[in-house]
Design a protein around this motif. Structure first.
Motif, PDB file in Angstrom:
ATOM      1  N   GLY A  44       0.834  -1.035  -0.149  1.00 52.26           N
ATOM      2  CA  GLY A  44       0.075  -0.056  -0.150  1.00 52.26           C
ATOM      3  C   GLY A  44       0.868   1.261   0.068  1.00 52.26           C
ATOM      4  N   VAL A  45       1.978   1.280  -0.290  1.00 52.22           N
ATOM      5  CA  VAL A  45       3.125   2.315  -0.095  1.00 52.22           C
ATOM      6  C   VAL A  45       2.630   3.420  -1.389  1.00 52.22           C
ATOM      7  CG1 VAL A  45       5.154   3.333  -0.689  1.00 52.22           C
ATOM      8  CG2 VAL A  45       4.964   0.995   0.477  1.00 52.22           C
ATOM      9  N   ILE A  46       1.982   2.893  -2.726  1.00 51.99           N
ATOM     10  CA  ILE A  46       1.819   3.741  -3.721  1.00 51.99           C
ATOM     11  C   ILE A  46       0.596   4.587  -3.249  1.00 51.99           C
ATOM     12  CG2 ILE A  46       1.337   4.147  -6.136  1.00 51.99           C
ATOM     13  CD1 ILE A  46       3.284   1.722  -6.454  1.00 51.99           C
ATOM     14  N   ALA A  47      -0.421   3.844  -2.864  1.00 52.88           N
ATOM     15  CA  ALA A  47      -1.571   4.289  -2.528  1.00 52.88           C
ATOM     16  C   ALA A  47      -1.466   5.419  -1.120  1.00 52.88           C
ATOM     17  CB  ALA A  47      -2.494   3.320  -1.881  1.00 52.88           C
ATOM     18  N   GLY A  48      -0.464   5.174  -0.453  1.00 58.78           N
ATOM     19  CA  GLY A  48      -0.289   6.186   0.795  1.00 58.78           C
ATOM     20  C   GLY A  48       0.303   7.493   0.008  1.00 58.78           C
ATOM     21  N   ILE A  49       1.404   7.281  -0.723  1.00 64.21           N
ATOM     22  CA  ILE A  49       1.928   8.509  -1.434  1.00 64.21           C
ATOM     23  C   ILE A  49       0.940   9.151  -2.093  1.00 64.21           C
ATOM     24  CG2 ILE A  49       3.790   9.353  -3.287  1.00 64.21           C
ATOM     25  CD1 ILE A  49       5.316   6.752  -2.363  1.00 64.21           C
ATOM     26  N   GLY A  50      -0.090   8.883  -2.656  1.00 59.83           N
ATOM     27  CA  GLY A  50      -1.078   9.330  -3.420  1.00 59.83           C
ATOM     28  C   GLY A  50      -2.016  10.294  -2.598  1.00 59.83           C
ATOM     29  N   ARG A  51      -2.296   9.426  -1.314  1.00 58.62           N
ATOM     30  CA  ARG A  51      -3.266  10.159  -0.173  1.00 58.62           C
ATOM     31  C   ARG A  51      -2.330  11.357   0.057  1.00 58.62           C
ATOM     32  NH1 ARG A  51      -4.487   5.019   1.125  1.00 58.62           N
ATOM     33  NH2 ARG A  51      -2.802   4.891   2.829  1.00 58.62           N
ATOM     34  N   VAL A  52      -1.236  11.226   0.783  1.00 56.42           N
ATOM     35  CA  VAL A  52      -0.378  12.495   1.001  1.00 56.42           C
ATOM     36  C   VAL A  52      -0.373  13.360  -0.273  1.00 56.42           C
ATOM     37  CG1 VAL A  52       1.981  13.278   1.466  1.00 56.42           C
ATOM     38  CG2 VAL A  52       1.199  11.058   2.537  1.00 56.42           C
ATOM     39  N   ILE A  53       0.118  13.234  -1.468  1.00 59.44           N
ATOM     40  CA  ILE A  53      -0.035  13.994  -2.356  1.00 59.44           C
ATOM     41  C   ILE A  53      -1.544  14.831  -2.652  1.00 59.44           C
ATOM     42  CG2 ILE A  53       0.196  14.785  -5.017  1.00 59.44           C
ATOM     43  CD1 ILE A  53       2.924  14.126  -3.260  1.00 59.44           C
ATOM     44  N   GLY A  54      -2.555  14.060  -2.528  1.00 60.18           N
ATOM     45  CA  GLY A  54      -3.774  14.722  -2.456  1.00 60.18           C
ATOM     46  C   GLY A  54      -4.061  15.581  -1.288  1.00 60.18           C
ATOM     47  N   GLN A  55      -3.495  15.310  -0.198  1.00 51.42           N
ATOM     48  CA  GLN A  55      -3.821  16.344   0.846  1.00 51.42           C
ATOM     49  C   GLN A  55      -3.140  17.657   0.476  1.00 51.42           C
ATOM     50  OE1 GLN A  55      -2.338  14.246   4.379  1.00 51.42           O
ATOM     51  NE2 GLN A  55      -4.443  13.208   4.550  1.00 51.42           N
ATOM     52  N   PHE A  56      -1.870  17.336  -0.208  1.00 49.68           N
ATOM     53  CA  PHE A  56      -1.460  18.957  -0.416  1.00 49.68           C
ATOM     54  C   PHE A  56      -2.264  19.643  -1.474  1.00 49.68           C
ATOM     55  CE2 PHE A  56       2.958  16.994   0.758  1.00 49.68           C
ATOM     56  CZ  PHE A  56       3.132  17.846   1.772  1.00 49.68           C
ATOM     57  N   GLY A  57      -2.929  18.601  -2.543  1.00 47.99           N
ATOM     58  CA  GLY A  57      -3.711  19.539  -3.423  1.00 47.99           C
ATOM     59  C   GLY A  57      -5.045  20.059  -2.816  1.00 47.99           C
ATOM     60  N   GLU A  58      -5.552  19.282  -1.709  1.00 45.26           N
ATOM     61  CA  GLU A  58      -6.766  19.712  -1.141  1.00 45.26           C
ATOM     62  C   GLU A  58      -6.501  21.075  -0.301  1.00 45.26           C
ATOM     63  OE1 GLU A  58      -8.139  16.445   1.211  1.00 45.26           O
ATOM     64  OE2 GLU A  58      -8.707  15.666  -0.648  1.00 45.26           O
ATOM     65  N   GLY A  59      -5.250  21.277   0.028  1.00 48.33           N
ATOM     66  CA  GLY A  59      -4.750  22.419   0.795  1.00 48.33           C
ATOM     67  C   GLY A  59      -4.667  23.661   0.049  1.00 48.33           C
ATOM     68  N   GLY A  60      -5.093  23.700  -1.380  1.00 48.63           N
ATOM     69  CA  GLY A  60      -5.052  24.852  -2.116  1.00 48.63           C
ATOM     70  C   GLY A  60      -3.529  25.506  -2.052  1.00 48.63           C
ATOM     71  N   LEU A  61      -3.672  26.883  -1.794  1.00 40.59           N
ATOM     72  CA  LEU A  61      -2.242  27.674  -1.640  1.00 40.59           C
ATOM     73  C   LEU A  61      -1.494  27.271  -0.668  1.00 40.59           C
ATOM     74  CD1 LEU A  61      -0.653  29.922  -3.125  1.00 40.59           C
ATOM     75  CD2 LEU A  61      -1.834  31.491  -1.808  1.00 40.59           C
ATOM     76  N   ALA A  62      -1.932  26.962   0.448  1.00 41.48           N
ATOM     77  CA  ALA A  62      -1.249  26.627   1.682  1.00 41.48           C
ATOM     78  C   ALA A  62      -0.615  25.392   1.302  1.00 41.48           C
ATOM     79  CB  ALA A  62      -2.257  26.585   3.007  1.00 41.48           C
ATOM     80  N   GLY A  63      -1.378  24.168   0.729  1.00 37.84           N
ATOM     81  CA  GLY A  63      -0.868  23.103   0.363  1.00 37.84           C
ATOM     82  C   GLY A  63       0.216  23.205  -0.582  1.00 37.84           C
ATOM     83  N   LEU A  64       0.161  24.235  -1.333  1.00 33.33           N
ATOM     84  CA  LEU A  64       1.259  24.373  -2.726  1.00 33.33           C
ATOM     85  C   LEU A  64       2.446  24.834  -1.896  1.00 33.33           C
ATOM     86  CD1 LEU A  64       2.390  24.405  -5.543  1.00 33.33           C
ATOM     87  CD2 LEU A  64       1.133  26.666  -5.605  1.00 33.33           C
TER      88      LEU A  64
END
Length: 77
Positions: A44-64
């Motif tokens: 589940g490593v690839i799925a975990g990395i996808g979730r982390v990157i998704g959280q950055f994306g959901e954060g908008g400007l703060a995530g970027l």
């Protein structure tokens, strides 16, 4: 003076140890990614990395901005 030298040696030792642990963890993540590619993401490593990157994306400007800070911090090492 003697305490300062001992404290500096202790801090240097802890920094060295943390650097080695970080390198080990990076190696394990890379191993997990390779195993995930070859064997359908068994750990589940690839799925975990996808979730982390998704959280950055959901954060908008703060995530970027936080992603940029992490990338800059990683480049310094």
């Amino acid at each position: 003076m003697r305490k300062e030298v001992n404290m500096k040696n202790a801090i240097d030792l802890v920094n060295k140890w943390l650097g080695e642990v970080t390198e080990l963890l990076k190696t394990l993540v890379m191993f997990g990614i390779i195993v995930g590619i070859l064997f359908n993401d068994y750990f589940g490593v690839i799925a975990g990395i996808g979730r982390v990157i998704g959280q950055f994306g959901e954060g908008g400007l703060a995530g970027l901005l936080s992603l940029m800070i992490v990338a800059l911090w990683y480049q310094k090492k």
